[in-house]
Write an enzyme that holds these catalytic residues in place. Structure first.
Site, PDB file in Angstrom:
ATOM      1  N   SER B 101       0.868  -1.184   0.000  1.00  0.00           N
ATOM      2  CA  SER B 101       0.000   0.000   0.000  1.00  0.00           C
ATOM      3  C   SER B 101       0.902   1.230   0.000  1.00  0.00           C
ATOM      4  CB  SER B 101      -0.913  -0.015   1.217  1.00  0.00           C
ATOM      5  OG  SER B 101      -1.828  -1.074   1.117  1.00  0.00           O
ATOM      6  N   LYS B 175      -7.610   1.232  -2.829  1.00  0.00           N
ATOM      7  CA  LYS B 175      -7.224   0.891  -1.454  1.00  0.00           C
ATOM      8  C   LYS B 175      -7.483   2.080  -0.521  1.00  0.00           C
ATOM      9  CE  LYS B 175      -5.411  -1.510   1.969  1.00  0.00           C
ATOM     10  NZ  LYS B 175      -4.041  -1.931   2.247  1.00  0.00           N
ATOM     11  N   LYS B 243      -3.089   7.300   9.505  1.00  0.00           N
ATOM     12  CA  LYS B 243      -2.152   7.508   8.385  1.00  0.00           C
ATOM     13  C   LYS B 243      -2.898   7.328   7.053  1.00  0.00           C
ATOM     14  CE  LYS B 243       1.982   5.207   6.571  1.00  0.00           C
ATOM     15  NZ  LYS B 243       1.510   3.905   6.070  1.00  0.00           N
TER      16      LYS B 243
END
Lengths: 294, 294
Positions: B101, B175, B243
């Site tokens: 990711s 994502k 995050k």
């Protein structure tokens, strides 16, 4: 069908939801007495085997259980209370099940009023729409005391999946939470689709990729598709969704509870309706987010 | 296993996710060359039948496909680019699949860099955690050109459910959207539980009542339970969730896109982490909402 579980049921309100629900109870072998303000809406139930009566009191007077599926809190109050009201007509120790979506406080007040007539009271609003009512697959959120719930659980199982959530008013509270989650989830999926579209991904493929993961939800699958296809035929009109989020916010306010995400989504629905999109399906919230990002 | 679909695969990064993924590829009959910075973490793969090599270039030089499962964008860049980088070591016409990711822009830049070396590039981040990696049931969100995707789709099917979402960067974008939906859904379920608790309903029974209806979601079922039980052992730590939402907000900002609900939820996670709850599971957001409503 065993005779011990056969009940005499008064059924008040046979609209889009009430008619198929009453029909299921008849087919399960119960003796069902039906009343609707517009009598013609109850006619089809006569062919199934229900008895059509001329006033709510007649539906109530000899019944073990009375089910109310009327359109709003004030209409419920009008039928239940007052000099010629249902509560006066019902037998002591009978059970009143209000399956309408009404304010929590209204349900609690009705429960107190019912107690003064020795009537057991349950609030049991539903989710799942007309198809759920026809299939007997409604989510049924029940508030009231446990004994009263257990006594009629078999009846509710004919209509769907009843879950006892807490004391009187809790069913309506769960329904509010349900509507709040639906509204916030629509806003969330709308923002994700907007991010995908503007970011250069194929939003339809993105939704397909997300299915089965942590982001998966009924709203993602059903309302996500509607947003991408811009198919805003209701379904659930945005004006009703806004009414629900308003009711939830008012109830949270009474509890002194600040729910920031729900408050924001309520204001987005307010803007959507103010822009004239109130008749569109609640998934049309993506239109408001797009106007906000022209 | 047919010889035509057997490939030589370099696998870079065999941590919690990478190790079971590489093992699945070996068991599917592919020749897999594995590299990990901490070599001992790759040892268990040798017993399964993988070849352990001493540097990333050795894993890449004779491989048709190189899969990268490293922890972040900068670590990926460090291994891929630079004078002794993977891209230089790879054969022309080989395919690089970055399954980490990483930011959308990093993936796009890597794709351009790969093209200058005649390397096909796909970004293919996953969702589903360690268990999904072991079971081969990961949601795999793929960005890149269609031909490159089709050429390695059978490999990705060994690891889970690959869906091609758009051009390079789109996998990472999906994502981000996934993580944004997860965060907002947690906030939404937390507010619903708070409303139920303070309103006097049983929140656990409420969640049970909502299952199967329009409010149903993976987050409602899994994270809703965690919130009620106050079980905040991660799972996904809140600091990582923050995050992710920060990355999503930064990307939306670059597009000039204002996503009000996601912005608000990002700020709630910021406060949660600032209060010292960063190591708790992301469902701990309910703690922040409770502090907000003392």
């Amino acid at each position: 069908m065993t005779t011990t579980t056969t009940r005499t049921i008064g059924f008040i309100g046979t609209g889009i939801m009430g008619a198929p629900m009453a029909a299921r109870l008849v087919k399960a072998g119960h003796q069902v007495r039906v009343w609707n303000r517009t009598k013609s809406k109850a006619d089809s139930l006569e062919t199934v085997g229900a008895e059509i009566v001329d006033n709510p009191e007649e539906a109530a007077s000899d019944s073990d259980v009375v089910i109310v599926m009327l359109s709003s809190g004030p209409v419920c109050d009008e039928i239940l209370l007052g000099s010629s009201g249902l509560l006066k007509a019902m037998q002591p120790d009978a059970t009143l099940i209000v399956m309408s979506s009404i304010p929590v406080e209204t349900a609690r007040r009705q429960a107190e009023e019912a107690a003064t007539h020795q009537i057991h009271y349950l609030d049991a609003p539903v989710s799942g729409g007309e198809q759920g009512a026809i299939d007997g697959s409604l989510a049924i959120m029940v508030g009231g005391d446990t004994t009263s719930f257990k006594a009629v659980e078999h009846l509710l199982l004919t209509l769907g999946r009843p879950v006892h959530v807490g004391p009187a008013g809790s069913g309506e509270l769960a329904k509010l939470a349900n509507q709040m989650i639906v509204a916030n989830s629509i806003a969330t999926v709308a923002e994700a689709i907007l991010l995908a579209e503007r970011g250069g991904a194929n939003p339809e493929r993105m939704l397909a990729a997300l299915e089965g993961g942590f982001a998966d939800s009924t709203i993602l699958r059903i309302h996500g598709q509607r947003m991408i296809q811009e198919n805003f035929t209701p379904g659930g009109p945005s004006k009703w969704q806004f009414k629900d989020t308003q009711t939830a916010m008012a109830f949270a306010g009474e509890l002194g509870l600040d729910l920031p995400v729900s408050t924001l989504v309520n204001s987005l629905y307010e803007k959507l309706v103010a822009q004239g999109d109130g008749e569109l399906d609640h998934s049309a919230l993506i239109r408001q987010l797009k106007r906000h990002n022209v």
